[in-house]
Enzyme design. Sequence first.
Site, mmCIF file in Angstrom:
data_model
loop_
_atom_site.group_PDB
_atom_site.id
_atom_site.type_symbol
_atom_site.label_atom_id
_atom_site.label_comp_id
_atom_site.label_asym_id
_atom_site.label_seq_id
_atom_site.Cartn_x
_atom_site.Cartn_y
_atom_site.Cartn_z
ATOM 1 C CE LYS A 49 36.043 37.669 50.140
ATOM 2 N NZ LYS A 49 36.894 37.462 48.989
HETATM 3 C C1 LIG Z 1 37.030 37.146 47.450
HETATM 4 C C2 LIG Z 1 36.739 35.872 46.731
HETATM 5 C C3 LIG Z 1 37.716 35.200 45.991
HETATM 6 C C4 LIG Z 1 39.047 35.794 45.670
HETATM 7 O O1 LIG Z 1 39.811 36.149 46.747
HETATM 8 P P1 LIG Z 1 41.134 37.011 46.486
HETATM 9 O O2 LIG Z 1 41.902 36.833 47.741
HETATM 10 O O3 LIG Z 1 40.684 38.422 46.266
HETATM 11 O O4 LIG Z 1 41.815 36.446 45.307
HETATM 12 C C5 LIG Z 1 37.422 33.955 45.479
HETATM 13 N N1 LIG Z 1 36.221 33.412 45.624
HETATM 14 C C6 LIG Z 1 35.235 34.035 46.297
HETATM 15 C C7 LIG Z 1 33.911 33.355 46.450
HETATM 16 C C8 LIG Z 1 35.456 35.300 46.851
HETATM 17 O O5 LIG Z 1 34.466 35.945 47.471
#
Ligand SMILES: *Cc1c(COP(=O)(O)O)cnc(C)c1O
Length: 390
Positions: A184
């Site tokens: 991210k």
């Molecule tokens: C990565 C992601 C999540 C989950 O994030 P985590 O921190 O891994 O729980 C939720 N929604 C979307 C759209 C994502 O890309």
Amino acid sequence: MRQSYLPFSPPLIGEEEIAEVVDALRSGWISSGPRTRQFEIDFGQLCEGRQALGLNSCTAGLHLALLGLGVGAGDEVITTPITFAATVNMIEMVGARPVLVDVEPDTLNIDPRRIEGAITSKTRAIMPVHFAGHPAEMDPINEIASERGLRVIEDAAHALPAKYKGRTIGAGPNPTAFSFYATKNITTGEGGMLVGDDQLVTEARITCLHGMSREAWNRYGKGGSWRYDIVRPGLKYNMFDIQAAIGMCQLKKLAQFQERRQAIVRAYFDALSDEPGVKLPAHRDHVEHAWHLFVIRVQEEFVGGGRDQFLEELTKRNIGTSVHFIPIHMHSYYQNKYRYRHGDFPIAEQNFAQMLSLPLNPAMTDTDVEDVVDAVKQVLRNLKPARRAA
Ligand SMILES: *Cc1c(COP(=O)(O)O)cnc(C)c1O
């Protein structure tokens, strides 16, 4: 051709993060404590002073937001098929039913014009996802919600930092969950943040740590009390200080990361805008895009073998790519449970067949960006569509 493999989205960790983690390790306080609190305060400031709660994932944030709003068995939650499973999984986990509505053809975000038609007497909430970092159309979504007495929870896993009509995503009226997963826009390895109003965040803070009446880290500090009470059953979702040590440093670099992302995006647009074989991402005037993903859509009529062949050829040329996302209704659990059929969400399906995410991250050098552009152009030249029979 590029000699070494270009990973799709490697983390960008510097000496600052390493030093801060070492300091945390040496400090004698490695679970949730002062660094987690500082990271929450810094993050809350970014969201115009709203309360922020550090968590071990964005998934946890979505779960806690649903629990906090009292969404549960028998309820329905309207969301998008173009998302990661976490969004809908959490709706399922609280016993509610996810109700999918199709997306806008350009941004691939939930289409507000389709929401009204999906509302029933059981609908409790709408969960928009700011796909790829482009904010969903929040004005009509919030308007429908307030007219119909529904709550809104924003999945902002991609949307740090993004703005909708000048307002930072996370600073709006709705509980909003961010992700610090390894790929991210900033990372803590695994981690997340829930931002919301004081009451929701205060309650979520209790639920995220066993339903304990006071913060666990007070328990073992001087002046902390050994007494605690379980006010309701809770989860174990808290962020801890080793994560927060990374997050604090990453957050300081956010502006610099975004500048780099934007420069790469400009380079992609400059180089690829005139290529009919690929459609570049949409960017509406009234938003600031977080540019988490650069999702192109491969145009089958110009590219032999379409997206799949295109992706394979890029991999052969050492360019790491990915596909975001396999639409929710095409996963076996959801398909079987809700009897989805091919064609139920035609815009999501048509675009899924074309979607491919090019590498976009601040670790990329100018040469990396050139390599991606060269590879894309080469593949476009090589993959001519089969000539149609006259
Ligand atoms: C990565 C992601 C999540 C989950 O994030 P985590 O921190 O891994 O729980 C939720 N929604 C979307 C759209 C994502 O890309």
